[in-house]
Write a protein that holds these residues in place. Sequence first.
Motif, PDB file in Angstrom:
ATOM      1  N   HIS A  54       1.683  -0.810  -1.542  1.00 11.95           N
ATOM      2  CA  HIS A  54       1.319   0.245  -2.483  1.00 11.95           C
ATOM      3  C   HIS A  54      -0.006  -0.088  -3.162  1.00 11.95           C
ATOM      4  O   HIS A  54      -0.385  -1.257  -3.271  1.00 11.95           O
ATOM      5  N   VAL A  55      -0.685   0.962  -3.638  1.00  7.08           N
ATOM      6  CA  VAL A  55      -1.870   0.785  -4.480  1.00  7.08           C
ATOM      7  C   VAL A  55      -1.616   1.489  -5.802  1.00  7.08           C
ATOM      8  O   VAL A  55      -0.863   2.466  -5.870  1.00  7.08           O
ATOM      9  N   ALA A  56      -2.229   0.959  -6.855  1.00 10.43           N
ATOM     10  CA  ALA A  56      -2.076   1.566  -8.182  1.00 10.43           C
ATOM     11  C   ALA A  56      -3.214   1.082  -9.064  1.00 10.43           C
ATOM     12  O   ALA A  56      -3.951   0.144  -8.708  1.00 10.43           O
ATOM     13  N   ARG A  57      -3.322   1.691 -10.228  1.00  7.07           N
ATOM     14  CA  ARG A  57      -4.315   1.252 -11.202  1.00  7.07           C
ATOM     15  C   ARG A  57      -3.661   0.271 -12.169  1.00  7.07           C
ATOM     16  O   ARG A  57      -2.679   0.616 -12.827  1.00  7.07           O
ATOM     17  N   PRO A  58      -4.184  -0.935 -12.259  1.00  9.26           N
ATOM     18  CA  PRO A  58      -3.597  -1.919 -13.173  1.00  9.26           C
ATOM     19  C   PRO A  58      -3.949  -1.588 -14.621  1.00  9.26           C
ATOM     20  O   PRO A  58      -5.017  -1.033 -14.897  1.00  9.26           O
ATOM     21  N   LEU A  59      -3.048  -1.948 -15.524  1.00  6.64           N
ATOM     22  CA  LEU A  59      -3.343  -1.750 -16.941  1.00  6.64           C
ATOM     23  C   LEU A  59      -4.248  -2.860 -17.464  1.00  6.64           C
ATOM     24  O   LEU A  59      -5.005  -2.658 -18.411  1.00  6.64           O
ATOM     25  N   SER A  60      -4.161  -4.035 -16.828  1.00  2.27           N
ATOM     26  CA  SER A  60      -5.007  -5.173 -17.189  1.00  2.27           C
ATOM     27  C   SER A  60      -4.972  -6.174 -16.052  1.00  2.27           C
ATOM     28  O   SER A  60      -3.900  -6.418 -15.492  1.00  2.27           O
TER      29      SER A  60
END
Length: 424
Positions: A100-106
């Motif tokens: 999976h790919v996602a946008r990290p929060l940090s």
Amino acid sequence: MTPRRTRSFFAIILLSAAAFTAQGQVPNGIAHPDPAHAPNWVGSWAASQQIPEPNNAVPLDSLHHATLRQIVHLSIGGPAIRVRVSNAFGTAPLHLITMHVARPLSPAKSHIDAASDRAVTFNGRADVLIPMGAEYISDPLNYPVAALSDLAITMQIEEAPGQETGHPGSRTTSYLATGLPASATELTGAQIIDHWYFFSGIDVSAPADTSSIVALGDSITDGHGATTNGNDRWTDDLASRLQHSAATSSIAVLNEGIGGNRLLLDGLGPNALARFDRDVLAQNGVRYLIVLEGINDIGMLTHTTVASEAQHEYLVHQMIGAYQQIILRAHAHGIKVIGGTIMPFIGSAFYHPDESNESDRQVVNAWIRTAGHFDAVIDFDKIMADPAHPDHLRPDYDSGDHLHPSPAGYRAMAEAIPLTLFQK
């Protein structure tokens, strides 16, 4: 079957194939690519692959049905992405159950924005079996990413492929857990590891005039002395500069540095000539190559023994030959090659260089600076040398080991690179 029936049978096959082609299909139902409308893929992020040394490898049994989340910092953006997975040094196939790919929060936490999570496929399937020694590119995914943004890649691994493939010098935190799905918002209880594994690149779809710079180097390019999760290597600073100039915002930077790397002999990873095809030529959209290699060749000659004058001369001769090979192979693919002069390292506690090592460095740098060898030169030596002691790094650019720059030194390296080198 009679000759007439044979001819009729093959005529039917040919007509059927023509019909499929006319409809943009092939018999197995996979969409037939249209070259006129094929996307232009350019590397936005990359990492050189090697066998992690024992203290940088994870225990093989910890990769049994493991969930591994890794965060990278892109250089250019685009409306779609592809992920490159590597089993280059595996001694068995690598089976990814899902990715999976996602946008990290940090970058410093395993948390992702759940709404941004998307599954990546390989040949239309969630799982993929990557042969030993191979790299695999995912299917395109319509997933807009911004320039200089972070991206989290989470893969579920069935078993370790015998031997790990990775990049120990990530300067970025990864998260390893078991029993959690790749879509988990947080990898609770994850093991924190400052290395990358099985992950070699992110391509983005981009306009036809988009290109990339490959930085081929050692630990100075890899970023030893940079801040963990700070993205303050000289290549990061260069990518930021390129993005803030309208004339160069379509140019990516791919960091292909390996700690301890040499031109001539293997160190912690394959030598520069051995990895050239995979780390330079196989990258998408490469138009420029910056070569900053050689300090470890010079240092290792006398690291544990005394070398004769003939051995010093032979080393310099071999190093120059390696540069010539790199230039020759890059030019064959239309790549502009930019040489970086080797920076001073007298005072290094690791190498203990003396005047003979310094003489080798000066001879090599004189060759790099000579017109007609590299297409252009970045004089990192001049930028980073202490004016009062030119065989030492400037104190304000020194990480403290007299070999690697500090974040301030890396920023100075990037700021000294003329962007005109990359303008059409």
